[in-house]
Write a protein that holds these residues in place. Sequence first.
Motif, PDB file in Angstrom:
ATOM      1  N   PHE A  70      -0.935 -19.497  13.230  1.00  0.00           N
ATOM      2  CA  PHE A  70      -1.128 -18.198  12.985  1.00  0.00           C
ATOM      3  C   PHE A  70      -0.417 -17.371  13.944  1.00  0.00           C
ATOM      4  O   PHE A  70      -0.398 -17.491  15.183  1.00  0.00           O
ATOM      5  CB  PHE A  70      -2.643 -17.912  13.008  1.00  0.00           C
ATOM      6  CG  PHE A  70      -3.003 -16.434  12.669  1.00  0.00           C
ATOM      7  CD1 PHE A  70      -2.634 -16.133  11.125  1.00  0.00           C
ATOM      8  CD2 PHE A  70      -3.180 -15.345  13.702  1.00  0.00           C
ATOM      9  CE1 PHE A  70      -3.207 -14.663  10.863  1.00  0.00           C
ATOM     10  CE2 PHE A  70      -3.561 -14.125  13.069  1.00  0.00           C
ATOM     11  CZ  PHE A  70      -3.548 -13.858  11.678  1.00  0.00           C
ATOM     12  N   GLY A  71       0.447 -16.306  13.411  1.00  0.00           N
ATOM     13  CA  GLY A  71       1.446 -15.517  14.145  1.00  0.00           C
ATOM     14  C   GLY A  71       0.902 -14.126  14.046  1.00  0.00           C
ATOM     15  O   GLY A  71       0.219 -13.628  13.408  1.00  0.00           O
ATOM     16  N   LEU A  72       0.865 -13.473  15.228  1.00  0.00           N
ATOM     17  CA  LEU A  72       0.679 -12.181  15.547  1.00  0.00           C
ATOM     18  C   LEU A  72       1.938 -11.300  15.842  1.00  0.00           C
ATOM     19  O   LEU A  72       2.566 -11.848  16.940  1.00  0.00           O
ATOM     20  CB  LEU A  72      -0.515 -11.950  16.760  1.00  0.00           C
ATOM     21  CG  LEU A  72      -1.897 -12.356  16.459  1.00  0.00           C
ATOM     22  CD1 LEU A  72      -1.846 -14.011  16.780  1.00  0.00           C
ATOM     23  CD2 LEU A  72      -2.831 -11.678  17.521  1.00  0.00           C
ATOM     24  N   GLY A  73       1.944 -10.266  14.982  1.00  0.00           N
ATOM     25  CA  GLY A  73       3.155  -9.387  15.036  1.00  0.00           C
ATOM     26  C   GLY A  73       3.252  -8.190  14.222  1.00  0.00           C
ATOM     27  O   GLY A  73       2.094  -7.612  13.927  1.00  0.00           O
ATOM     28  N   ASN A  74       4.161  -7.259  14.391  1.00  0.00           N
ATOM     29  CA  ASN A  74       4.292  -6.244  13.516  1.00  0.00           C
ATOM     30  C   ASN A  74       5.619  -6.022  12.775  1.00  0.00           C
ATOM     31  O   ASN A  74       6.605  -6.435  13.492  1.00  0.00           O
ATOM     32  CB  ASN A  74       4.292  -5.209  14.755  1.00  0.00           C
ATOM     33  CG  ASN A  74       4.077  -3.779  14.215  1.00  0.00           C
ATOM     34  OD1 ASN A  74       4.680  -3.194  13.415  1.00  0.00           O
ATOM     35  ND2 ASN A  74       3.341  -2.748  14.884  1.00  0.00           N
ATOM     36  N   SER A  75       5.642  -5.816  11.476  1.00  0.00           N
ATOM     37  CA  SER A  75       6.747  -5.850  10.733  1.00  0.00           C
ATOM     38  C   SER A  75       7.676  -4.649  10.804  1.00  0.00           C
ATOM     39  O   SER A  75       8.755  -4.767  10.241  1.00  0.00           O
ATOM     40  CB  SER A  75       6.202  -5.908   9.301  1.00  0.00           C
ATOM     41  OG  SER A  75       5.517  -4.731   8.821  1.00  0.00           O
ATOM     42  N   ASN A  76       7.375  -3.689  11.771  1.00  0.00           N
ATOM     43  CA  ASN A  76       8.219  -2.790  12.176  1.00  0.00           C
ATOM     44  C   ASN A  76       9.088  -3.121  13.059  1.00  0.00           C
ATOM     45  O   ASN A  76      10.242  -2.284  13.311  1.00  0.00           O
ATOM     46  CB  ASN A  76       7.215  -1.334  12.607  1.00  0.00           C
ATOM     47  CG  ASN A  76       6.643  -0.698  11.453  1.00  0.00           C
ATOM     48  OD1 ASN A  76       6.930  -0.430  10.614  1.00  0.00           O
ATOM     49  ND2 ASN A  76       5.481   0.025  11.939  1.00  0.00           N
ATOM     50  N   ASN A  88       0.037  -1.662   9.906  1.00  0.00           N
ATOM     51  CA  ASN A  88      -0.795  -0.709   9.364  1.00  0.00           C
ATOM     52  C   ASN A  88      -2.327  -1.159   9.828  1.00  0.00           C
ATOM     53  O   ASN A  88      -3.252  -0.773   9.188  1.00  0.00           O
ATOM     54  CB  ASN A  88      -0.669  -0.685   7.852  1.00  0.00           C
ATOM     55  CG  ASN A  88       0.626  -0.400   7.175  1.00  0.00           C
ATOM     56  OD1 ASN A  88       1.045   0.721   7.729  1.00  0.00           O
ATOM     57  ND2 ASN A  88       1.223  -0.894   6.594  1.00  0.00           N
ATOM     58  N   GLY A  89      -2.364  -1.815  10.926  1.00  0.00           N
ATOM     59  CA  GLY A  89      -3.586  -2.111  11.654  1.00  0.00           C
ATOM     60  C   GLY A  89      -4.076  -3.105  10.804  1.00  0.00           C
ATOM     61  O   GLY A  89      -5.608  -3.323  10.967  1.00  0.00           O
ATOM     62  N   GLY A  90      -3.334  -4.135  10.110  1.00  0.00           N
ATOM     63  CA  GLY A  90      -3.974  -5.195   9.371  1.00  0.00           C
ATOM     64  C   GLY A  90      -4.420  -6.641   9.864  1.00  0.00           C
ATOM     65  O   GLY A  90      -4.706  -7.682   9.492  1.00  0.00           O
ATOM     66  N   THR A  91      -4.306  -6.594  11.501  1.00  0.00           N
ATOM     67  CA  THR A  91      -4.519  -7.837  12.137  1.00  0.00           C
ATOM     68  C   THR A  91      -5.640  -8.540  11.961  1.00  0.00           C
ATOM     69  O   THR A  91      -5.715  -9.814  11.731  1.00  0.00           O
ATOM     70  CB  THR A  91      -4.077  -7.607  13.613  1.00  0.00           C
ATOM     71  OG1 THR A  91      -2.695  -7.124  13.573  1.00  0.00           O
ATOM     72  CG2 THR A  91      -4.207  -8.920  14.248  1.00  0.00           C
ATOM     73  N   GLU A  92      -6.826  -8.128  12.110  1.00  0.00           N
ATOM     74  CA  GLU A  92      -8.238  -8.504  12.059  1.00  0.00           C
ATOM     75  C   GLU A  92      -8.374  -9.107  10.478  1.00  0.00           C
ATOM     76  O   GLU A  92      -8.992 -10.213  10.344  1.00  0.00           O
ATOM     77  CB  GLU A  92      -9.191  -7.380  12.431  1.00  0.00           C
ATOM     78  CG  GLU A  92      -9.323  -6.855  13.648  1.00  0.00           C
ATOM     79  CD  GLU A  92      -9.925  -7.769  14.536  1.00  0.00           C
ATOM     80  OE1 GLU A  92     -10.608  -8.637  14.198  1.00  0.00           O
ATOM     81  OE2 GLU A  92     -10.072  -7.279  15.836  1.00  0.00           O
TER      82      GLU A  92
END
Length: 710
Positions: A196-202, A235-239
């Motif tokens: 599972f990866g954590l990132g930001n599409s921006n 958009n704060g969707g990580t959780e």
Amino acid sequence: MELFNVTLDTPDLRPDAGSFIQAVPTSQDLRALQPRSFIDGLALFIFLLTSLGYVTKGRLWDKPDPHYYVYFEKPQAAKGSSNDKANSTRDISQWLKEGGHDCVIFWGSQSGTAERFAEALGRECVACFGINALVADLSDYDAESIASIRKDHFAIFLLSTYGEGDPSDNAAGFWDWLKHFGDRSVKLGNLRYAAFGLGNSNYKYYNHVLNVAFHAFNTAEAVSLMPPQQADDANGGTEEDLQSWKDDLFALFRSLGYEQKSVVYQASIDVEFTAEPIGNCTTITSPSHHPSNTNSAVQPLTVKNARELFAKGDRNCVHMELDLGTSGLGYKTGDHIAVWPVNPDDEVDRLIHVLGLQSRRNESFTVKPNSETTKPKLPSLTTLATAFRHHLDICGSVARKIVLEVAQFAPTPQAKATLLEFGQNRHRYEQLTSNTHITLARLLHLACPTESWCNVPISFVIEKLLPLQPRYYSISSSSVVSPRTIAITALVVNKTLPGEPASIVRGLTSNYLLSTSKLLAATAAGTALNRCIDTETLQGAKILAHIRKSKFKLPIASSTPLILVSAGTGFAPFRAFLQERARVHMIGKDIGKILLFFGCRNNDDFIYRKEVEKIQTQLDNKLEVVTAFSRAGGKKWYVQDRIGEHALRVLEMLEAGANMYICGKASMAREVDAKLETVVGSTKGIGEQEVKAWTQALKKRGKWKADVWG
């Protein structure tokens, strides 16, 4: 027999044939060398004492400390900790075998989010499936040992990406191992894994670490138990992304033969109310106020001055100056300041009321972890009012997982059914949160507005709420011009949700600064903030803050040309840059050409416009400003459009040795990069890989820097 007879005034000191056997001075010579004054004697004594100390060092005094290595150990690797095996082996397969573990959950985390997810997942594996999971910091083990994990074990990877597609600091060894798979012919036929990866599409290199790991594992013939999934924090969707991935992961566990058990809440901390008196205020010694990545102590700083740069409708931009005074804090131009916010009183009151804890609001209590792995969030002695105001994020949105967990404490069957309806249906919960700002207090009130939730354990509330975190701002003043004053430029954020009735989500830290500034517009923020540090009621006079060092620095040579690219409050550090260049120019040093790109809605939103015009005059027009107004009437111009328009000039300046700096939203920086790379490719006649190598070379040399946010 006289063996040595040379006087100090001998004119010819060339040795004769017998001079090499002369060694013993005469008594007359010794008398001549005796100290002739007190100063000579003192000097001789000091010389002899120093010589004696040098000869005996390490033998009679200042002996090496046999435990000196402890200063350089990681806390988790220190002797006597729960991880004693780390002193003997870094082989993960050996840990799994000796510990009787079923799987390992590796985490690579820069800000702590992936680490938190991994620890929570480890607890759920045991509680829900009886899976004995080892939660592992990637830096604690040799990455090569992953290849020796047996087939009867499996691995889970939680990997974060930040910056220019970089791995977290603790994943550096793992990253190096991945990138050299081809050179070493690594084979991972026995490795079964999920990722599972954590990132930001921006950001340009969205989840780059996960993608590289997945490709490398596939090349090495590892077995992927399920498709890797990615969190998007744009958009704060990580959780929510994590919860969806865990739903699939738990389905995988069931397919592997593990039986899922119903889970009853078990507290990881003990909360005990005491009769010990404590003031209704906080201290700056809270664990949450001392994160591992701070570069300075957290201090209360006095607000010297504040003004609005613009105020239009629901948009405000605040300029605030903080006095470092005798705090001991110092900064350099380009650094960041971290502001620790305070939760509004109305949100504190709402949560205390819905939990039915009005009578215990100001009672003191202690929090004791039940295990060594549980990290404290609160001071050792505090009150509910203080914890909810200063230390816990009570204004943040609630993850769907918590909706399911809190349902077991519902005061009525109908309230429980309401929570389960939202918690078990992702689409239903997304609909709710898109129209209403759902905090823990608002969620509980929504599910049951008529009764208090006094069955919810206080330990549950403390465990599930995240620690309150600081908001980082680029310092908009120069340490050369204002060494004891720090300027902050903050856009006050207020987001309107289209529910019935419409609700406004107010940015916590920006509205806190607006309220603290005592500006007239602060009354429109609708936030009641009661600030209290130690025993002094500050009434907005001080804020808690610390300094974080940055690599976003001006070149040493003032003659180096600069290209500054910014939008909105991204101009903040460039205000400091321009101030410093103007001061250096004033004392007679040569200043290189400065090309500033600035984007905003219209000329009224052009923050610090008069200051920029004044500096243009001071620098004898060596500063050129290119604006991009998106709502000024006519064609919409954005910063990336202006970069494309002036790309050849920018490229020419870079080739001539200029430094380029980009500050603002990550999406803007990504577009600027794309515009420049397109022009570089067409101008130089090179392909995508060569263009990437060209830009990376500039970035490695510090000639192309970015300070961006999601």
